[in-house]
Motif scaffolding. Structure first.
Motif, PDB file in Angstrom:
ATOM      1  N   SER A 168       7.986   7.681   3.807  1.00  0.00           N
ATOM      2  CA  SER A 168       6.769   7.142   4.416  1.00  0.00           C
ATOM      3  C   SER A 168       6.156   8.273   5.235  1.00  0.00           C
ATOM      4  N   TYR A 169       4.980   8.044   5.831  1.00  0.00           N
ATOM      5  CA  TYR A 169       4.466   9.127   6.672  1.00  0.00           C
ATOM      6  C   TYR A 169       3.729   8.623   7.900  1.00  0.00           C
ATOM      7  N   ALA A 170       3.686   9.514   8.898  1.00  0.00           N
ATOM      8  CA  ALA A 170       2.955   9.258  10.138  1.00  0.00           C
ATOM      9  C   ALA A 170       2.170  10.532  10.404  1.00  0.00           C
ATOM     10  N   ILE A 171       0.876  10.505  10.060  1.00  0.00           N
ATOM     11  CA  ILE A 171       0.086  11.744  10.104  1.00  0.00           C
ATOM     12  C   ILE A 171      -1.136  11.617  11.011  1.00  0.00           C
ATOM     13  N   ILE A 172      -1.076  10.618  11.885  1.00  0.00           N
ATOM     14  CA  ILE A 172      -2.192  10.408  12.808  1.00  0.00           C
ATOM     15  C   ILE A 172      -1.641  10.390  14.238  1.00  0.00           C
ATOM     16  N   GLN A 181      -7.593  -4.707   7.963  1.00  0.00           N
ATOM     17  CA  GLN A 181      -7.583  -3.484   8.774  1.00  0.00           C
ATOM     18  C   GLN A 181      -7.043  -2.300   7.948  1.00  0.00           C
ATOM     19  N   TYR A 182      -6.037  -2.595   7.159  1.00  0.00           N
ATOM     20  CA  TYR A 182      -5.413  -1.537   6.353  1.00  0.00           C
ATOM     21  C   TYR A 182      -6.427  -0.919   5.393  1.00  0.00           C
ATOM     22  N   GLU A 183      -7.118  -1.785   4.641  1.00  0.00           N
ATOM     23  CA  GLU A 183      -8.030  -1.240   3.623  1.00  0.00           C
ATOM     24  C   GLU A 183      -9.183  -0.471   4.260  1.00  0.00           C
ATOM     25  N   SER A 232      -6.747   8.919  23.310  1.00  0.00           N
ATOM     26  CA  SER A 232      -8.177   9.101  23.482  1.00  0.00           C
ATOM     27  C   SER A 232      -8.641   9.969  22.348  1.00  0.00           C
ATOM     28  N   ARG A 233      -9.689   9.536  21.671  1.00  0.00           N
ATOM     29  CA  ARG A 233     -10.237  10.361  20.587  1.00  0.00           C
ATOM     30  C   ARG A 233     -11.323  11.299  21.111  1.00  0.00           C
ATOM     31  N   ALA A 234     -11.569  11.254  22.438  1.00  0.00           N
ATOM     32  CA  ALA A 234     -12.579  12.145  23.018  1.00  0.00           C
ATOM     33  C   ALA A 234     -12.068  13.584  23.028  1.00  0.00           C
ATOM     34  N   ALA A 259      -7.008   5.307   4.957  1.00  0.00           N
ATOM     35  CA  ALA A 259      -7.316   6.688   4.572  1.00  0.00           C
ATOM     36  C   ALA A 259      -8.133   7.388   5.650  1.00  0.00           C
ATOM     37  N   GLY A 260      -8.051   6.868   6.870  1.00  0.00           N
ATOM     38  CA  GLY A 260      -8.868   7.400   7.955  1.00  0.00           C
ATOM     39  C   GLY A 260      -9.931   6.377   8.318  1.00  0.00           C
ATOM     40  N   ALA A 261     -10.496   6.507   9.502  1.00  0.00           N
ATOM     41  CA  ALA A 261     -11.557   5.586   9.932  1.00  0.00           C
ATOM     42  C   ALA A 261     -12.717   5.677   8.936  1.00  0.00           C
ATOM     43  N   PRO A 262     -13.546   4.622   8.867  1.00  0.00           N
ATOM     44  CA  PRO A 262     -14.641   4.634   7.878  1.00  0.00           C
ATOM     45  C   PRO A 262     -15.515   5.889   7.926  1.00  0.00           C
ATOM     46  N   PHE A 263     -15.798   6.394   9.134  1.00  0.00           N
ATOM     47  CA  PHE A 263     -16.649   7.597   9.179  1.00  0.00           C
ATOM     48  C   PHE A 263     -15.933   8.805   8.579  1.00  0.00           C
ATOM     49  N   GLY A 305       0.804  -1.223   0.000  1.00  0.00           N
ATOM     50  CA  GLY A 305       0.000   0.000   0.000  1.00  0.00           C
ATOM     51  C   GLY A 305       0.831   1.265   0.000  1.00  0.00           C
ATOM     52  N   ARG A 306       1.962   1.216   0.683  1.00  0.00           N
ATOM     53  CA  ARG A 306       2.709   2.456   0.884  1.00  0.00           C
ATOM     54  C   ARG A 306       4.057   2.409   0.186  1.00  0.00           C
ATOM     55  N   SER A 307       4.022   1.998  -1.082  1.00  0.00           N
ATOM     56  CA  SER A 307       5.231   2.101  -1.906  1.00  0.00           C
ATOM     57  C   SER A 307       5.539   3.594  -2.059  1.00  0.00           C
ATOM     58  N   LEU A 327       1.422   5.615  13.524  1.00  0.00           N
ATOM     59  CA  LEU A 327       1.798   4.468  12.702  1.00  0.00           C
ATOM     60  C   LEU A 327       2.413   4.951  11.394  1.00  0.00           C
ATOM     61  N   ALA A 328       3.576   4.421  11.090  1.00  0.00           N
ATOM     62  CA  ALA A 328       4.174   4.724   9.785  1.00  0.00           C
ATOM     63  C   ALA A 328       4.430   3.405   9.082  1.00  0.00           C
ATOM     64  N   THR A 329       3.594   3.133   8.096  1.00  0.00           N
ATOM     65  CA  THR A 329       3.780   1.910   7.309  1.00  0.00           C
ATOM     66  C   THR A 329       5.040   2.063   6.463  1.00  0.00           C
ATOM     67  N   GLY A 330       5.858   1.031   6.471  1.00  0.00           N
ATOM     68  CA  GLY A 330       7.047   1.022   5.621  1.00  0.00           C
ATOM     69  C   GLY A 330       8.211   1.842   6.139  1.00  0.00           C
TER      70      GLY A 330
HETATM   71  C1  LIG Z   1      -2.638  -1.273   8.683  1.00  0.00           C
HETATM   72  C2  LIG Z   1      -2.644   0.198   8.882  1.00  0.00           C
HETATM   73  C3  LIG Z   1      -1.639   0.968   8.311  1.00  0.00           C
HETATM   74  C4  LIG Z   1      -1.605   2.343   8.517  1.00  0.00           C
HETATM   75  N1  LIG Z   1      -0.597   3.073   7.966  1.00  0.00           N
HETATM   76  C5  LIG Z   1      -0.510   4.382   8.247  1.00  0.00           C
HETATM   77  C6  LIG Z   1       0.570   5.174   7.734  1.00  0.00           C
HETATM   78  O1  LIG Z   1       1.413   4.713   6.967  1.00  0.00           O
HETATM   79  N2  LIG Z   1       0.649   6.459   8.111  1.00  0.00           N
HETATM   80  C7  LIG Z   1      -0.281   7.036   8.938  1.00  0.00           C
HETATM   81  O2  LIG Z   1      -0.143   8.207   9.246  1.00  0.00           O
HETATM   82  N3  LIG Z   1      -1.311   6.323   9.422  1.00  0.00           N
HETATM   83  C8  LIG Z   1      -1.444   5.026   9.097  1.00  0.00           C
HETATM   84  N4  LIG Z   1      -2.460   4.295   9.603  1.00  0.00           N
HETATM   85  C9  LIG Z   1      -3.295   4.932  10.612  1.00  0.00           C
HETATM   86  C10 LIG Z   1      -4.603   5.290  10.067  1.00  0.00           C
HETATM   87  O3  LIG Z   1      -4.469   6.436   9.342  1.00  0.00           O
HETATM   88  C11 LIG Z   1      -5.554   5.398  11.247  1.00  0.00           C
HETATM   89  O4  LIG Z   1      -5.781   4.106  11.712  1.00  0.00           O
HETATM   90  C12 LIG Z   1      -6.817   6.049  10.812  1.00  0.00           C
HETATM   91  O5  LIG Z   1      -6.596   7.413  10.508  1.00  0.00           O
HETATM   92  C13 LIG Z   1      -7.919   5.967  11.856  1.00  0.00           C
HETATM   93  O6  LIG Z   1      -7.491   6.462  13.076  1.00  0.00           O
HETATM   94  P1  LIG Z   1      -7.549   5.539  14.332  1.00  0.00           P
HETATM   95  O7  LIG Z   1      -7.020   4.217  13.975  1.00  0.00           O
HETATM   96  O8  LIG Z   1      -6.977   6.260  15.449  1.00  0.00           O
HETATM   97  O9  LIG Z   1      -9.111   5.299  14.562  1.00  0.00           O
HETATM   98  P2  LIG Z   1     -10.040   6.154  15.496  1.00  0.00           P
HETATM   99  O10 LIG Z   1     -10.039   7.563  15.072  1.00  0.00           O
HETATM  100  O11 LIG Z   1      -9.700   5.876  16.900  1.00  0.00           O
HETATM  101  O12 LIG Z   1     -11.440   5.518  15.137  1.00  0.00           O
HETATM  102  C14 LIG Z   1     -11.718   4.149  15.445  1.00  0.00           C
HETATM  103  C15 LIG Z   1     -13.216   3.984  15.435  1.00  0.00           C
HETATM  104  O13 LIG Z   1     -13.776   4.731  16.537  1.00  0.00           O
HETATM  105  C16 LIG Z   1     -15.000   5.332  16.149  1.00  0.00           C
HETATM  106  N5  LIG Z   1     -14.847   6.792  16.206  1.00  0.00           N
HETATM  107  C17 LIG Z   1     -13.737   7.472  16.610  1.00  0.00           C
HETATM  108  N6  LIG Z   1     -13.946   8.796  16.556  1.00  0.00           N
HETATM  109  C18 LIG Z   1     -15.210   8.963  16.116  1.00  0.00           C
HETATM  110  C19 LIG Z   1     -16.012  10.099  15.839  1.00  0.00           C
HETATM  111  N7  LIG Z   1     -15.542  11.350  16.023  1.00  0.00           N
HETATM  112  N8  LIG Z   1     -17.246   9.916  15.352  1.00  0.00           N
HETATM  113  C20 LIG Z   1     -17.724   8.664  15.150  1.00  0.00           C
HETATM  114  N9  LIG Z   1     -17.012   7.549  15.396  1.00  0.00           N
HETATM  115  C21 LIG Z   1     -15.775   7.688  15.881  1.00  0.00           C
HETATM  116  C22 LIG Z   1     -15.281   4.847  14.740  1.00  0.00           C
HETATM  117  O14 LIG Z   1     -16.016   3.657  14.801  1.00  0.00           O
HETATM  118  C23 LIG Z   1     -13.893   4.534  14.190  1.00  0.00           C
HETATM  119  O15 LIG Z   1     -13.941   3.649  13.110  1.00  0.00           O
HETATM  120  C24 LIG Z   1      -2.579   2.953   9.344  1.00  0.00           C
HETATM  121  C25 LIG Z   1      -3.593   2.175   9.899  1.00  0.00           C
HETATM  122  C26 LIG Z   1      -3.644   0.822   9.662  1.00  0.00           C
HETATM  123  C27 LIG Z   1      -4.755   0.021  10.280  1.00  0.00           C
END
Ligand SMILES: Cc1cc2nc3c(=O)[nH]c(=O)nc-3n(C[C@H](O)[C@H](O)[C@H](O)COP(=O)(O)OP(=O)(O)OC[C@H]3O[C@@H](n4cnc5c(N)ncnc54)[C@H](O)[C@@H]3O)c2cc1C
Length: 482
Positions: A143-147, A441-443, A152-154, A447-451, A97-99, A185-188
């Motif tokens: 590579s990047y680490a942007i999260i 989990q990656y897919e 706590s996401r609260a 690009a961010g959590a599904p929401f 994913g992160r070539s 997390l920084a993949t690669g």
């Molecule tokens: C395999 C893998 C590789 C990755 N590689 C990279 C990388 O190379 N570089 C990088 O920077 N990042 C990387 N990431 C990180 C990725 O970008 C984060 O996992 C992603 O942005 C989601 O953040 P989080 O995991 O903290 O999830 P959270 O933000 O904690 O969310 C988890 C779940 O909590 C719930 N939730 C949280 N907040 C809310 C809200 N405000 N409203 C509603 N629901 C909420 C949702 O159900 C959500 O799906 C990778 C992640 C994975 C799994």
């Protein structure tokens, strides 16, 4: 152009990587990292070979460079860029994913929009364009680490217990900043040249110290990588054909007072600057278009796997099975269509960079968290217990007595046991191994959590026009109409 051998030689530096309680001595030789490093080296060799059509003359440097790092200045440029990205993705069948083309796409877009890095306080634009030139000249793997760390996401960083959990500026010096803290997390990163550290999650004005964007060499003093357990060492290449080639080694990035000179700083304590960096420049849409191009290649590979097992098991002519294969084909084709639509509907921005159409890119990206599990479910469904009716490892095949039983009971018409086992081991590595679980989990999350991904789709769809259309229709008749 950089060769694979040059890339591997560059990995022999003082980088600080930890695994299983020990510091990794030589990342290019370590069994957990050597396979992915070798895969990356193959990508560099592919790009350096002119017969693969991945090079162009870069206006930024005046020299030959890899198209995956280009700034697209016409639709033709975008098409050439896609072909180059596809060439790399096909080499790994979409499982990497992160070539270097992923973050490379972000850097290209940054450099296309230097004014996004100018504020009243500081002009950081020349560092950004100079960095892009380095990426072009050196085929730099960033590579990047942007999260932020998942504490706590609260709340955001300023409200967490403990100072500088998320990477932030602890000190400003005349020649740069000192950064302390971690990113999630920084993949690669373990096998990259450099890491781009920033924050894409929204921050508040109280998080100003954490609102930074900068690059560091992986070997920077004070930078440490804590890798999750590796999958490359799961077993033989026959038993784990994907894990042993494509495990990208995600890592927590810790910065212990790392000094970053100004020329490497793109955003300096500027909450709005973080958004400009990703969105005003077009970096987010260009980088995620790359991700969707790669995803299509992977989906086609998985569809191929499903087609192959259906044929080996002799069920491919059954209408119900064809329906399942048809659904898989439909899902893969939809994403492919989105990639092509994004290119077809691309337009130049104010700086002349051609941006893939956001509605198409984010529409596909927003569905990915449902689409990928569905694709896996179809593959699992068609595989049945075939992924478990397997010898424990290739070693069993080397024992004549065991081999005789395997040959007798685990073959299919026209398919010898050794080939059937090989196929179903590959399917298991795609759906059931630890590597497969990580990809699931990656897919869903890369690009961010599904929401979050659905939020991009929502904002870029054009809801005002769609709603206006409905309102115009409603306005066209009344309760008195016949
Ligand atoms: C395999 C893998 C590789 C990755 N590689 C990279 C990388 O190379 N570089 C990088 O920077 N990042 C990387 N990431 C990180 C990725 O970008 C984060 O996992 C992603 O942005 C989601 O953040 P989080 O995991 O903290 O999830 P959270 O933000 O904690 O969310 C988890 C779940 O909590 C719930 N939730 C949280 N907040 C809310 C809200 N405000 N409203 C509603 N629901 C909420 C949702 O159900 C959500 O799906 C990778 C992640 C994975 C799994």
């Amino acid at each position: 152009m950089r060769t694979g051998a040059e890339y591997l030689a560059a990995l022999k530096d003082s980088r600080e990587i930890y695994l299983d309680g020990e510091r990794v001595q030589d990342v290019a030789d370590h069994p957990a990292f050597a396979p992915i490093a070798r895969t990356m080296a193959e990508l560099f060799d592919l790009a350096a070979d002119p017969s693969n059509g991945m090079t162009y003359r870069s206006p930024e440097t005046g020299g030959e460079a890899n198209l995956v790092f280009s700034i697209p200045r016409s639709r033709e440029d975008l098409t050439a860029r896609r072909h180059a990205i596809e060439t790399w993705a096909r080499h790994t069948h979409g499982w990497v994913g992160r070539s270097p083309d992923h973050v490379g796409s972000f850097i290209s877009a940054f450099a296309s929009s230097p004014e996004s890095f100018v504020t009243d306080r500081r002009d950081l634009s020349s560092g950004v364009t100079a960095y892009h030139r380095r990426v072009l000249e050196e085929s730099l793997y960033v590579s990047y680490a942007i999260i932020p760390p998942q504490v706590s996401r609260a709340t955001t960083a300023h409200a967490w217990d403990g100072e500088f959990i998320q990477a932030g500026v602890v000190e400003e010096r005349p020649d740069g900043i000192v950064v302390r803290g971690a990113q999630m997390l920084a993949t690669g990163a373990a096998v990259a040249d450099e890491i781009f550290i920033s924050c894409i999650k929204p921050l508040t004005p109280d998080d100003r110290d954490f609102a930074v964007g900068f690059t560091v060499p992986v070997e920077a003093d004070g930078l440490k990588l804590y890798c999750r357990r590796p999958y490359a060492t799961a077993g033989s290449g026959y038993d784990y054909p994907l894990s042993t080639r494509y495990d990208e080694t995600d890592a927590l990035v810790v910065l212990d007072d790392v000094f970053v000179p100004w020329e490497r700083v793109f955003v300096d304590r500027d909450v709005d600057g973080l958004r400009r960096q990703f969105f005003s420049t077009g970096a987010h849409v260009l980088g995620n278009w790359q991700a969707q191009i790669r995803f299509v290649v992977k989906l086609r590979f998985i569809a191929g796997l499903a087609g192959k097992i259906a044929s080996v098991n002799g069920v491919d002519r059954i209408p119900g099975v064809q329906e399942k294969l048809g659904e898989l084909a439909g899902l893969a084709s939809l994403v492919e269509s989105a990639v092509l639509a994004a290119e077809y509907k691309a337009e130049p921005d104010g700086n002349g960079m051609w941006r893939p159409n956001a509605r198409a890119v984010y529409g596909a990206m927003g569905l990915q968290a449902e689409l990928y599990p569905r694709v896996l479910a179809i593959l699992r469904d068609l595989a049945g217990g075939g992924v478990l009716q397997l010898p424990s490892s290739v070693a069993d095949l080397h024992d004549p007595a065991i081999r005789a039983d395997i040959d007798r009971y685990v073959h299919s018409p026209g398919v010898e046991a050794v080939d059937r086992v090989k196929l179903f081991k590959l399917v298991w590595d795609a759906v059931g191994s630890e590597f497969a679980g990580r990809h699931h989990q990656y897919e869903m999350f890369y690009a961010g959590a599904p929401f979050v991904a659905k939020g991009y789709a929502y904002r870029n769809f054009g809801y005002p026009e769609a709603v206006a259309d409905v309102e115009a229709f409603l306005a066209g008749y009344t309760d008195t109409a016949a």
